[in-house]
Enzyme design. Structure first.
Site, short mmCIF file in Angstrom:
data_model
loop_
_atom_site.label_atom_id
_atom_site.label_comp_id
_atom_site.label_asym_id
_atom_site.label_seq_id
_atom_site.Cartn_x
_atom_site.Cartn_y
_atom_site.Cartn_z
N GLU A 104 9.82 -21.05 -18.27
CA GLU A 104 9.68 -19.65 -17.85
C GLU A 104 10.84 -18.81 -18.40
O GLU A 104 10.63 -17.68 -18.85
CB GLU A 104 9.60 -19.58 -16.32
N LYS B 44 -0.69 -6.40 -19.84
CA LYS B 44 -0.44 -7.00 -18.52
C LYS B 44 -1.52 -8.01 -18.18
O LYS B 44 -1.24 -9.06 -17.62
CB LYS B 44 -0.38 -5.88 -17.47
N TRP C 260 -3.63 -1.63 -1.27
CA TRP C 260 -3.55 -2.87 -2.05
C TRP C 260 -4.00 -3.95 -1.08
O TRP C 260 -3.28 -4.29 -0.13
CB TRP C 260 -2.11 -3.09 -2.51
N LYS D 257 10.28 -15.56 -20.85
CA LYS D 257 10.81 -14.23 -20.54
C LYS D 257 11.64 -13.70 -21.70
O LYS D 257 11.48 -12.56 -22.13
CB LYS D 257 11.68 -14.23 -19.27
N GLU E 59 9.34 -12.89 -24.78
CA GLU E 59 8.38 -11.79 -24.71
C GLU E 59 9.05 -10.44 -24.47
O GLU E 59 8.53 -9.42 -24.88
CB GLU E 59 7.30 -12.06 -23.66
N ASN F 156 1.25 0.20 5.94
CA ASN F 156 1.61 -0.65 4.80
C ASN F 156 2.41 -1.82 5.36
O ASN F 156 3.39 -1.61 6.04
CB ASN F 156 2.46 0.15 3.80
N GLY F 157 1.97 -3.03 5.06
CA GLY F 157 2.68 -4.21 5.56
C GLY F 157 1.69 -5.27 5.99
O GLY F 157 0.51 -5.20 5.64
N HIS G 87 14.65 -36.43 -28.69
CA HIS G 87 13.57 -37.00 -29.50
C HIS G 87 13.18 -36.08 -30.64
O HIS G 87 12.06 -36.16 -31.15
CB HIS G 87 12.35 -37.29 -28.61
N CYS H 47 0.86 -1.18 0.00
CA CYS H 47 0.00 0.00 0.00
C CYS H 47 0.90 1.23 0.00
O CYS H 47 2.11 1.12 0.11
CB CYS H 47 -0.85 0.05 1.26
N ARG I 177 1.15 1.91 -6.06
CA ARG I 177 1.35 0.90 -5.02
C ARG I 177 0.04 0.18 -4.64
O ARG I 177 0.05 -0.73 -3.82
CB ARG I 177 1.93 1.56 -3.76
O1 M6R Z 1 -2.67 -12.49 -14.70
P1 M6R Z 1 -2.33 -13.89 -15.07
O2 M6R Z 1 -1.37 -14.55 -14.16
O3 M6R Z 1 -3.55 -14.75 -15.29
O4 M6R Z 1 -1.62 -13.76 -16.49
C1 M6R Z 1 -1.24 -14.89 -17.21
C2 M6R Z 1 -0.40 -14.52 -18.40
O5 M6R Z 1 -1.08 -13.67 -19.26
C3 M6R Z 1 0.92 -13.86 -17.98
O6 M6R Z 1 1.64 -14.68 -17.10
C4 M6R Z 1 1.77 -13.56 -19.20
O7 M6R Z 1 2.21 -14.74 -19.80
C5 M6R Z 1 2.94 -12.65 -18.87
N1 M6R Z 1 3.24 -11.87 -20.01
C6 M6R Z 1 4.17 -13.39 -18.45
O8 M6R Z 1 5.28 -12.57 -18.27
#
Ligand code: M6R
Length: 610
Positions: free
Chosen positions: A481, A605, A75, A485, A488, A101-102, A504, A2, A28
C-alpha cells in the site's frame, strides 16, 4: 457522513436558502435530499432519493413556505438510499422533525422499546428513533418545553450525532446538538444558521461559532444559546470571523482533500467501531460455513484483502485467498462453484474488474458477500449480505481513510469468526478488542507527533529515483500500500516485496544510497527476521528508513531515518497505524514534486472499465 443545515430568517422563505446551502454540502453525500419548513403551525416536507439537482427538478425544493427550516443531504449508512429513508424524519404526529448526521449506536434497542410503546416507524434508519424519542419524552412529561424534551432525548442516544430539530408546536426555534459529528453555527445580520460545516453558510456570513461534543444549541431569531447536555449549564462562546474562501471551507482549511482525509482517520475509525453487529455476525457466519473463501478486490482494496487473509488465518484459522479482481476469472473462473464464498471489497462498489469477478462467481452459484463504502452501489445490489464501511465520501483519488476503515471492518469480522470458532482465548480476544477500541487515539497520536517528521523526510528524499518497501507477514500488505500511494500520487517508481523475498532477486538493485522503507512492528515473530533483512540491505549501502514502534532501539540504531508509532500494537492490527506515515509520505512527496495529490494523472476515483 451526511450534511445537515438549518436556518431561522427574520424575513423571507427559508427553503431556497436551505436548498442552496445543501448544494455546498453535497460533497458529504448525495444519496437523497430533503427539506422541511414550518409555516403557520404546519410542517412542510419535500424529500426524495437522488442528487439535489435531480430531486429539485422534479419537486422544486424552493417551493416551501416559512422562514424556519432544516435540510439534509444523505450518505446512506442504515437503510438503502430510498425516499423512505431520506431525511427529515418525523415522529408519529408529524410535528417533530429531525435531520441527523452520525450513527445512533443503540437505535435497535431504542426502536424496540418505542415500538412496544406504540410508536410506528416507516424507515430503516437509525435517525428515526430521535423524533419518536422526543415525542415520547414530551408525552411522559407534559410540562416539558420542546428544548427540555430534546435535551432528555439526546441524553439517551449512544453514538455520534449532529442534529437539528424543529417542532410545529414551538415554531420559532431550531434545537441542535452535537456528539462526535461536526456542527457549526453561523451568525448573520438577519438570520441564524446551523450546519455540518462552514461551507454551507459562508456565502451569507463569515461569523461562526464552533460547537463542541456534548453541547446543545437553541437557535431563535433573536440569537443562539449554548448549553451543556450533561447539566444544562450555559456555555458562553462568541462568534469568530472566518476568513476562508468557499474552496478552503470545503476542504475545512486543508490544502488538499487527501490531507483532510488522512486527518479524518481517527474519526472514521471510530465510526467503524459502531458497525451494526448484526451484519458482522451474518457475514462471519457465511465465512465460517464456506468451503473456500476468495477475497476479491483491486488496488488499495486488494491490499486490505491481503491483510484480511492474515487476520482470518491467525485469529480464526480460516484459510482465504486474496485475488486481484482483474485476474479472478482467468485464475478461478472455471473452478469457482456453489461451495465458494466471495467476499468482494470495494470502496466505490462499482469497480468493473471487481464486478466482473462477482458476476462470474454468481453465474456459478457462489455466495457473494460485499464490503463497500457506497450503500446502494452495484456491489450492494448483487451481494447476499453486504456491510457499509462507514468512511464517508472520499474525494481524493488516493484511497486513504477508506483503506484503514476496510482494515478495521475486516479485523472485526476476524474477531467474530474467531469467537464462533473458539480458536483463541477469551483473554486474548479481550486484549485485542481493547487495542482495537484504542486505535483511533493511536492514529491521532501518529498524525500529531510524526507528520512534521515525515514532511522533512520527503524533503530529504525528494530526488530519490526509486524506493523499495519491505514488510513481513501482514505488513507485506502495508508495504504494497505504501508503494501504491507513492507511485500513484507522487509518480515515484517504487517496488514492494515481502521482506523475505527481497534476497531472491530484488536485492540486486541495491547500491549505495538506495532508499528502502521497512515496516517494523514489534509484536509477532517477524521482528527478528526483519532485522536480518535490514542488515542485508544496509551491508549493501541502502539508506534505511524504518517505521518502528516507540522505543525499538535495535531497529533505530540500524536506520538512517525512522518514524515512530505508539508501542504495544498487536500484529494483526498493525497495518492500520503503520500505514499512516506512508500515506503522509506519499502526500508530502507529491508536494515536493509540485504535483496535485488530489488529481493524479491518468487515474479515476472509480475505475468502471475493465
Ligand atoms: O472502489 P474500489 O475500492 O473498488 O477501487 C479499487 C481501486 O481502483 C482503488 O483502490 C485504486 O487503486 C486507488 N487509486 C488507490 O488509491
Amino acid at each position: 457522513m451526511c450534511g445537515i443545515f438549518g436556518c431561522i430568517l427574520k424575513n423571507g422563505n427559508a427553503a431556497p436558502i436551505i436548498h442552496t446551502s445543501l448544494k455546498c454540502l453535497e460533497y458529504r453525500g448525495y444519496d437523497s435530499v430533503g427539506i422541511a419548513t414550518l409555516n403557520n403551525g404546519q410542517v412542510n416536507i419535500k424529500k426524495d432519493q437522488g442528487k439535489i439537482d435531480d430531486v429539485h427538478h422534479i419537486l422544486n425544493l424552493d417551493d416551501l413556505p416559512g422562514s424556519v427550516g432544516v435540510g439534509h443531504t444523505r450518505w446512506a449508512t442504515h437503510g438503502a438510499p430510498l425516499k423512505v429513508n431520506a431525511h427529515p424524519h418525523v415522529d408519529c404526529s408529524g410535528q417533530i422533525v429531525v435531520v441527523h448526521n452520525g450513527i445512533v449506536e443503540n437505535y435497535a434497542e431504542l426502536k424496540e422499546s418505542l415500538e412496544n410503546l406504540g410508536h410506528t416507524f416507516v424507515s430503516r434508519t437509525d435517525t428515526e428513533v430521535i423524533p419518536h424519542l422526543i415525542e415520547e419524552t414530551q408525552k411522559k412529561n407534559p410540562s416539558f418545553t420542546f428544548t427540555e424534551a430534546v435535551l432528555e432525548a439526546v441524553k439517551k442516544l449512544a453514538g455520534s450525532y449532529a442534529l437539528a430539530v424543529i417542532s410545529a408546536n414551538e415554531p420559532d426555534k431550531i434545537i441542535c446538538a452535537r456528539n462526535e459529528s461536526p456542527l457549526v453555527i453561523g451568525v448573520g445580520e438577519d438570520a441564524l444558521y446551523c450546519a455540518s460545516d462552514l461551507t454551507a453558510f459562508l456565502p451569507m456570513t463569515n461569523k461562526a461559532v464552533m460547537i463542541n461534543d456534548g453541547e446543545l444549541v437553541i437557535l431563535t431569531s433573536g440569537g443562539y444559546e449554548i448549553r451543556r447536555i450533561a447539566d444544562f449549564a450555559v456555555v458562553v462562546r462568541e462568534p469568530k470571523v472566518i476568513d476562508w474562501t468557499p474552496e478552503m471551507a470545503v476542504k475545512q482549511g486543508y490544502p488538499h482533500f487527501m490531507l483532510k482525509e488522512i486527518h479524518e482517520q481517527p474519526a472514521t475509525l471510530r465510526n467503524t467501531l459502531r458497525m451494526q453487529g448484526h451484519y458482522l455476525d451474518l457475514i462471519s457466519t457465511f465465512l465460517d460455513r464456506a468451503n473456500e473463501v476468495f477475497l476479491v478486490a483491486c488496488g488499495t482494496s486488494y491490499h486490505a484483502c491481503l491483510a484480511a487473509s492474515y487476520m482470518f488465518s491467525k485469529l480464526a484459522f480460516l484459510p482465504s485467498y486474496p485475488v486481484y479482481a482483474s485476474e479472478f476469472v482467468e485464475q478461478h473462473g472455471k473452478s469457482v462453484n456453489i461451495d465458494s464464498t466471495i467476499l468482494a471489497v470495494s470502496q466505490s462498489g462499482e469497480t468493473a474488474d471487481m464486478l466482473g469477478a462477482v458476476t462470474c462467481s454468481q453465474q456459478r452459484a457462489a455466495t457473494i458477500l460485499g464490503l463497500t463504502n457506497a450503500i446502494g452501489s452495484t456491489l450492494t445490489r448483487v451481494s447476499r449480505v453486504y456491510i457499509g464501511q462507514q468512511s464517508g465520501p472520499e474525494i481524493g483519488v488516493a484511497a486513504t481513510k477508506t483503506f484503514t476503515s476496510q482494515l478495521s471492518v475486516l479485523a472485526q469480522l476476524a474477531f467474530r469468526l474467531s469467537n464462533k470458532r473458539g480458536k483463541i482465548s477469551q483473554d486474548e480476544m479481550d486484549y485485542l478488542a481493547e487495542k482495537m477500541e484504542h486505535l483511533p487515539q493511536t492514529v491521532e497520536a501518529i498524525i500529531l507527533t510524526q507528520e512534521e517528521k515525515v514532511k522533512q523526510l520527503a524533503k530529504k528524499y525528494r530526488d530519490a529515483k526509486i524506493f523499495f518497501f519491505l514488510g513481513r507477514g501482514i505488513n507485506t500488505a502495508t508495504a504494497y500500500e505504501g508503494r501504491l500511494k507513492l507511485m500513484e500520487i507522487a509518480y515515484v517508481p517504487s517496488i514492494a516485496f515481502p521482506a523475505g523475498e527481497s534476497k531472491h532477486g530484488p536485492i540486486s538493485l541495491i547500491e549505495p544510497g538506495f532508499p528502502v522503507i521497512f515496516i517494523c512492528p514489534k509484536d509477532g515473530v517477524t521482528h527478528k527476521t526483519l532485522i536480518g533483512n535490514i542488515m542485508e540491505m544496509k551491508a549493501r549501502g541502502a539508506s534505511i528508513i524504518s517505521i518502528i514502534e516507540e522505543g525499538d532501539e535495535e531497529v533505530k540504531a540500524l536506520s538512517d531515518d525512522y518514524v515512530e508509532v505508539p508501542k504495544g500494537i498487536p500484529e494483526v492490527l498493525s497495518p492500520i497505524p503503520f500505514v499512516i506515515p506512508l500515506q503522509l509520505f506519499a502526500y508530502y512527496m507529491a508536494l515536493e514534486k509540485g504535483v496535485n495529490p488530489d488529481m493524479p494523472r491518468n487515474l479515476a476515483k472509480s475505475v468502471t472499465v475493465k
